[in-house]
Design an enzyme around this catalytic site. Structure first.
Site, PDB file in Angstrom:
ATOM      1  N   ASN A 173       3.018  -0.856   3.327  1.00 51.61           N
ATOM      2  CA  ASN A 173       2.452  -0.800   4.677  1.00 51.61           C
ATOM      3  C   ASN A 173       2.339  -2.238   5.175  1.00 51.61           C
ATOM      4  O   ASN A 173       1.463  -2.974   4.730  1.00 51.61           O
ATOM      5  CB  ASN A 173       1.069  -0.127   4.624  1.00 51.61           C
ATOM      6  N   LYS A 199       1.448  -3.285   7.987  1.00 54.84           N
ATOM      7  CA  LYS A 199       0.386  -3.475   8.990  1.00 54.84           C
ATOM      8  C   LYS A 199       0.948  -4.289  10.163  1.00 54.84           C
ATOM      9  O   LYS A 199       2.125  -4.153  10.482  1.00 54.84           O
ATOM     10  CB  LYS A 199      -0.850  -4.098   8.341  1.00 54.84           C
ATOM     11  N   HIS A 214      -4.988   5.928   8.470  1.00 56.29           N
ATOM     12  CA  HIS A 214      -5.350   4.729   7.708  1.00 56.29           C
ATOM     13  C   HIS A 214      -6.775   4.312   8.082  1.00 56.29           C
ATOM     14  O   HIS A 214      -7.179   4.440   9.232  1.00 56.29           O
ATOM     15  CB  HIS A 214      -4.355   3.594   8.011  1.00 56.29           C
ATOM     16  N   GLU A 235      -8.033   1.553   8.666  1.00 59.36           N
ATOM     17  CA  GLU A 235      -8.102   0.587   9.777  1.00 59.36           C
ATOM     18  C   GLU A 235      -8.002   1.309  11.115  1.00 59.36           C
ATOM     19  O   GLU A 235      -8.648   0.916  12.096  1.00 59.36           O
ATOM     20  CB  GLU A 235      -6.992  -0.468   9.608  1.00 59.36           C
ATOM     21  N   GLU A 258      -7.273   5.379  -0.573  1.00 59.61           N
ATOM     22  CA  GLU A 258      -7.470   3.944  -0.342  1.00 59.61           C
ATOM     23  C   GLU A 258      -8.956   3.663  -0.108  1.00 59.61           C
ATOM     24  O   GLU A 258      -9.451   3.779   1.016  1.00 59.61           O
ATOM     25  CB  GLU A 258      -6.690   3.497   0.899  1.00 59.61           C
ATOM     26  N   GLY A 309      -7.459  -5.185   0.995  1.00 61.00           N
ATOM     27  CA  GLY A 309      -7.363  -6.576   1.419  1.00 61.00           C
ATOM     28  C   GLY A 309      -8.472  -7.463   0.884  1.00 61.00           C
ATOM     29  O   GLY A 309      -8.677  -8.582   1.363  1.00 61.00           O
ATOM     30  N   SER A 350      -5.489  -3.407  -2.624  1.00 59.61           N
ATOM     31  CA  SER A 350      -5.267  -4.571  -3.479  1.00 59.61           C
ATOM     32  C   SER A 350      -4.410  -4.259  -4.704  1.00 59.61           C
ATOM     33  O   SER A 350      -4.606  -4.828  -5.773  1.00 59.61           O
ATOM     34  CB  SER A 350      -6.600  -5.216  -3.902  1.00 59.61           C
TER      35      SER A 350
END
Ligand code: 13P
Length: 256
Positions: free
Chosen positions: A10, A12, A100, A102, A172, A178, A218
């Protein structure tokens, strides 16, 4: 049942078209044709990079598929800034990431939106990579499995087993994205097993056994082996480590 692993990148909001072409070419150059039997590989670049990335891969006949990071559920119309399933399908995408964290956290995407997107994708013959995962607060409260499995139920509400079988779920944990703080293999396995048990309740054992459940957060060359050794983890959805061809290819090799 042995599931074929899936290693998905991904990207992003990273890589202009020029940069995307370079990265895709580097991945393509390092990709060994024999890997296709043992592992599926997917890259999910930003919308503007989808067609250029696909063109590079097609030219090289590299068996890496391309997916979007998001999609709208309506077929067309006055939805400024949105992209439809037909649009990504026409340029050769096989799937889209959906839900996701985010998008849920920064763009207000709800479980209902995620469900509409899953339905729009499967009804067009594409599959969804459905992201689920808890915040640190939920984990500390001790309600991770309830929270995550409720996200799974909501995402697949009204989807039949045949369509669900094509889809992928990515666990996730938000606190691991991250941050460099990965879930331990045992933590990730416990939630991925709970996800599969929920899929079995919804769609039956055979479908749940066939569906791939990925870990994301991560994931890197140092922790991939331990995660991939878990029985209910069938691959990765990788952010940072997918932005360099060398590390992404090492993650692919860890699935062989
Ligand atoms: P990182 O691998 O950068 O933690 O990102 C994970 C992720 O969000 C993939 O969708």
């Amino acid at each position: 049942m042995t599931r074929k692993p899936l290693m998905a990148g991904n990207w992003k909001m990273n890589n202009t078209v020029a940069e995307a072409v370079v990265l895709t070419q580097e991945i393509s150059n390092r990709y060994e044709k024999e890997w296709a039997e043992a592992v599926d590989v997917l890259v999910c670049p930003p919308f503007v990079d989808l067609k250029p990335a696909k063109t590079v891969l097609d030219f090289d006949k590299t068996k890496v598929s391309v997916g979007a990071q998001n999609v709208h559920w309506e077929p067309k119309g006055a939805f400024t800034g949105e992209v439809s399933v037909a649009m990504i399908k026409e340029i050769g995408c096989t799937c889209s990431i959906v839900g996701h964290s985010e998008r849920r956290e920064l763009f207000g995407e709800t479980n209902e939106d995620v469900n509409r997107k899953v339905k729009a994708l499967v009804s067009a013959g594409l599959y969804a990579v459905v992201c689920v995962g808890e915040s640190l607060a939920v984990r500390e409260e001790g309600t991770t499995e309830e929270y995550v499995t409720a996200q799974v139920r909501a995402a697949f509400a009204g989807v039949d087993a045949r369509d669900a079988a094509e889809c992928v779920v990515a666990y996730e944990p938000i606190w691991a994205i991250g941050t460099g703080r990965t879930a331990t293999p045992e933590q990730a396995e416990a939630v991925c097993a709970a996800i599969r048990a929920t899929l079995a309740e919804l769609f039956g054992d055979e479908t749940a056994d066939a569906m791939r459940v990925l870990y994301g957060g991560s994931m890197n060359v140092g922790n991939v082996e331990g995660l991939m050794a878990q029985p209910n983890i069938d691959g990765g959805l990788v952010g940072g480590a997918s932005l360099e061809a060398a590390s992404f290819v090492q993650l692919i090799e860890a699935c062989l």
